[in-house]
Design an enzyme around this catalytic site. Structure first.
Site: not given
Ligand SMILES: O=c1[nH]cnc2c1ncn2[C@H]1C[C@H](O)[C@@H](CO)O1
Ligand SMILES: [Zn+2]
Length: 361
Positions: A19, A21, A23, A180, A207, A210, A299
């Site tokens: 996991h 990202h 970006d 998101g 996701h 969280e 993350d």
């Protein structure tokens, strides 16, 4: 295996990352350079200033605020060259940190403002990953990296992105995800995408659990059929620890543990978004003791100023974990990868186990 681990042992140990990202992992210097090329205004103009801005702005206790910082990284990733560069640097950075297998996710629908098609964007990331893997191999730190294609949960393009993931499955895309803001955007809104993926025998993670609690996890697993949970920290809300130390699992927590559903836990990120009060109080300690299929992840390395070594080292410091514990997290992650079974076994037997065996030597 050594009982007393040093930070350098952790860095040298083979690590598996499920996991992360794309970006959320840019080098601050690269953000500065790419922003200068396109005239994008940033909130800081030095490498250290920008690194600090990302880390501090992400540390608000709110997932929504955390996500606002991505406006700047996504803005500088709108061209073929920038996507390929960021993808290549991502792989180089992970390999230098001792990561041997990674699934890196990103949302293609956020990278078409400059005129790229979704397919072209995926091809650019594929090329960057290939360049990064070749560079890592040459540097003596081989790594295997796959893409996960993310759809944004507040948008309505998930079916299209799921189709994109399936059409690229033989060319570097291992699965699908939604991300998101969680509150107000339940995963069941994207049921058609998940049903399509299931019919295509494709892998996906969601996701969930969280910024929102058990209903989100329940929907992700029981309605949507997620193979893994992104974060999943709130599963602790279905676990009662009695004063005498005995532990009671509710129906959903039992299901997650009994079915060995992988939890992609991201401790530093969770502290920043308020999903956990501190590393020491992070539910990962309890969940590991109860032998849920826990994995450790970064993350967003830029926003959380972290790395796989940092994440694991922070757990060593907070919970006193040994090399055997880190090996357990790593094998859990490799067992949960969206790779064919024989490829997973090859990395466990050929890389992870020998790497941990060599640690104390
Ligand atoms: O931890 C997260 N929770 C939900 N969404 C996230 C998280 N980290 C990143 N994202 C979002 C922001 C990115 O632009 C998007 C695709 O990587 O995924
Ligand atoms: Zn995430």
């Amino acid at each position: 295996m050594p009982d007393q681990l040093s930070r350098d042992d952790v860095r040298r140990a083979p690590k598996v990352l499920l996991h992360d990202h794309l970006d959320g992992g840019l080098r601050p210097a690269t953000v500065l350079e790419l922003a200068a090329e396109i005239g994008h205004e940033l909130p800081a103009d030095t490498v250290e200033g920008l690194a600090t801005w990302f880390a501090e702005s992400s540390d608000s206790g709110s997932l929504e605020r955390y996500l606002e910082t991505f406006d700047h990284t996504v803005a500088v990733m709108q061209t073929a060259a920038s996507l390929t560069r960021v993808a290549r640097e991502c792989v180089e950075d992970l390999a230098a940190d001792g990561v041997v297998y990674a699934e890196v996710r990103w949302a293609p629908e956020q990278h078409v403002e400059g005129g790229l098609s979704l397919d072209h964007a995926v091809a650019c990331v594929r090329d960057g990953f290939a360049e990064g893997m070749a560079a890592a191999e040459a540097a003596g730190t081989p790594i295997v990296v796959r893409q996960l294609l993310t759809a944004m949960r507040h948008q309505a393009r998930s079916k299209e992105i799921a189709e994109l993931a399936v059409s690229w499955r033989d060319d570097g895309v291992a699965g699908f995800d939604i991300a998101g803001a969680e509150a107000g955007h339940p995963p069941t809104r994207h049921l058609d995408a998940f049903e399509y993926l299931a019919r295509e025998n494709a892998h996906f993670t969601i996701h969930a659990g969280e910024a929102f609690g058990l209903p989100s996890i329940w929907q992700a697993i029981q309605w949507c059929g997620a193979d893994r949970l992104g974060h999943g920290v709130r599963i602790v809300d279905d676990i009662t620890v009695h004063e005498d130390g005995s532990v009671e699992l509710g129906g959903l927590a039992s299901y997650v543990r009994d079915n060995r559903i992988p939890l992609e836990m991201c401790p530093a990120s969770n502290v920043q978004t308020g999903a956990a009060a501190s590393i020491a109080e992070h539910p990962i300690g309890l969940l590991r003791d109860l032998r849920f299929r826990v994995t450790v992840n970064t993350d967003n390395r830029l926003m959380s100023r972290t790395s796989m070594t940092d994440e694991m080292w922070s757990l060593v410091e907070a919970f006193g974990y040994s090399a055997a514990d880190l090996r357990w997290f790593t094998i859990n992650a490799m067992k949960s990868a969206f790779l064919p079974f024989d490829a997973r076994l090859a990395i466990i037997d050929g890389v992870v186990k020998p790497g941990y065996a060599a640690l104390g030597a």
